[in-house]
Design an enzyme around this catalytic site. Structure first.
Site, PDB file in Angstrom:
ATOM      1  N   ASP A 122      35.712 -65.126 -94.454  1.00 38.55           N
ATOM      2  CA  ASP A 122      37.040 -64.633 -94.216  1.00 38.55           C
ATOM      3  C   ASP A 122      37.417 -64.833 -92.892  1.00 38.55           C
ATOM      4  OD1 ASP A 122      38.579 -61.958 -95.221  1.00 38.55           O
ATOM      5  OD2 ASP A 122      37.691 -61.152 -94.254  1.00 38.55           O
ATOM      6  N   ASP A 136      34.092 -58.490 -93.521  1.00 38.71           N
ATOM      7  CA  ASP A 136      34.280 -56.932 -93.121  1.00 38.71           C
ATOM      8  C   ASP A 136      35.129 -56.066 -93.685  1.00 38.71           C
ATOM      9  OD1 ASP A 136      37.503 -56.839 -90.789  1.00 38.71           O
ATOM     10  OD2 ASP A 136      37.011 -58.660 -93.199  1.00 38.71           O
TER      11      ASP A 136
END
Length: 290
Positions: free
Chosen positions: A53, A230
């Protein structure tokens, strides 16, 4: 460059969604056969496929989408890791491909952007169709932003995000607006909620679907998938990777997660990646902080 799904009918959008979900279902159906205990997963030495990410993972979350800052060492480090991994490294992000290319230039990577609505593998790009009514919805969101200080609308062309990080007191009102807007647009879209943001995306777009598709291609197939994220938006990716017998890693400890491991911050992850790029090799055990 290849454009896939470049039509403007909801039927085509739903076909693309069904195809993506079929890939993920096939992946999930093998979970009982492929899942391995965490200790064994960390100890294994098979080649990795690394999926990363961007916001909150490679960079710290910024007050607004345009203010993120990437450590200048990260691009070259990812380039070296890509070579270590035989090319099997991709970014999997809610950002558009063009934004990530700009931040990482001159380095270039495989990317699943817009939560998988765009996927670039090598020089080929797969793009899910846009939503015909999205521009009308965008106008409604812009009106809301113009009347509330701290609200930011991010137009990504085939998706649209509403940010309220600078106006946390408007969380409920902003999220309710996005839920109503997504419901009005119908089954061609879904609402992706995240940290102080909600985004309307094509129905078949998810990080789990994107990773599953990439893992079905020759460059990535047969490797152990590692996905690091996250946010709530990354949970579909964690689920897919867990089902493949891979390794899922979440940055931070603020929410419950399907991720198998935790890292304290993007700073900790960057140090792992920088060290592995310099000394190698990157293995599943590299992400264990015990």
């Amino acid at each position: 460059m290849m454009q896939v799904g470049a039509v403007s009918t909801r039927a085509k959008c739903l076909v693309g969604a069904a195809f993506a979900l079929q890939i993920l279902a096939m992946t999930m159906s093998t979970a009982a056969d492929t899942a391995v205990p965490l200790g064994q997963s960390l100890a294994g030495q098979s080649d990795l496929a690394l999926f990363l990410d961007f916001d909150g993972t490679l960079v710290e979350i910024a007050p607004s989408p345009e203010h993120v800052k990437l450590d200048r060492r990260v691009g070259p480090a990812l380039e070296r890791l890509k070579a270590q991994l035989g090319g099997a490294l991709a970014l999997v992000s809610g950002r558009p491909i063009a934004f990530l290319d700009e931040r990482l230039a001159p380095h270039r990577f495989d990317i699943a952007g817009l939560h998988g609505a765009q996927i670039r593998l090598g020089e080929e790009i797969r793009t899910q169709t846009d939503t015909p009514d999205l521009q009308e919805a965008l106008r409604d969101l812009v009106r809301f932003a113009n009347s509330h200080v701290g609200i930011i609308v991010e137009d990504k062309r085939i998706s649209v995000a509403l940010h309220w990080r600078l106006a946390p007191h408007l969380h409920e009102e902003a999220l309710d607006l996005m839920r109503r807007t997504a419901a009005k647009l119908g089954p061609a879209v879904r609402l992706q909620e995240g940290k102080a943001v909600a985004e309307i995306v094509p129905a078949g777009a998810s990080k789990g679907n994107a990773i599953a598709w990439l893992m079905s291609t020759p460059l990535y197939a047969g490797r152990r998938a590692v996905f690091i994220g996250d946010d709530i938006t990354d949970e579909a990716g964690f689920e897919a990777v867990n089902a493949m017998g891979g390794l899922s890693v979440r940055i931070g400890s603020d929410h419950e997660s399907q991720a198998q491991l935790r890292l304290a911050s993007p700073t900790v992850l960057r140090q792992i990646l920088l060290n592995a790029a310099e000394t190698g090799p990157l293995t599943a055990a590299s992400f264990s902080r015990d």
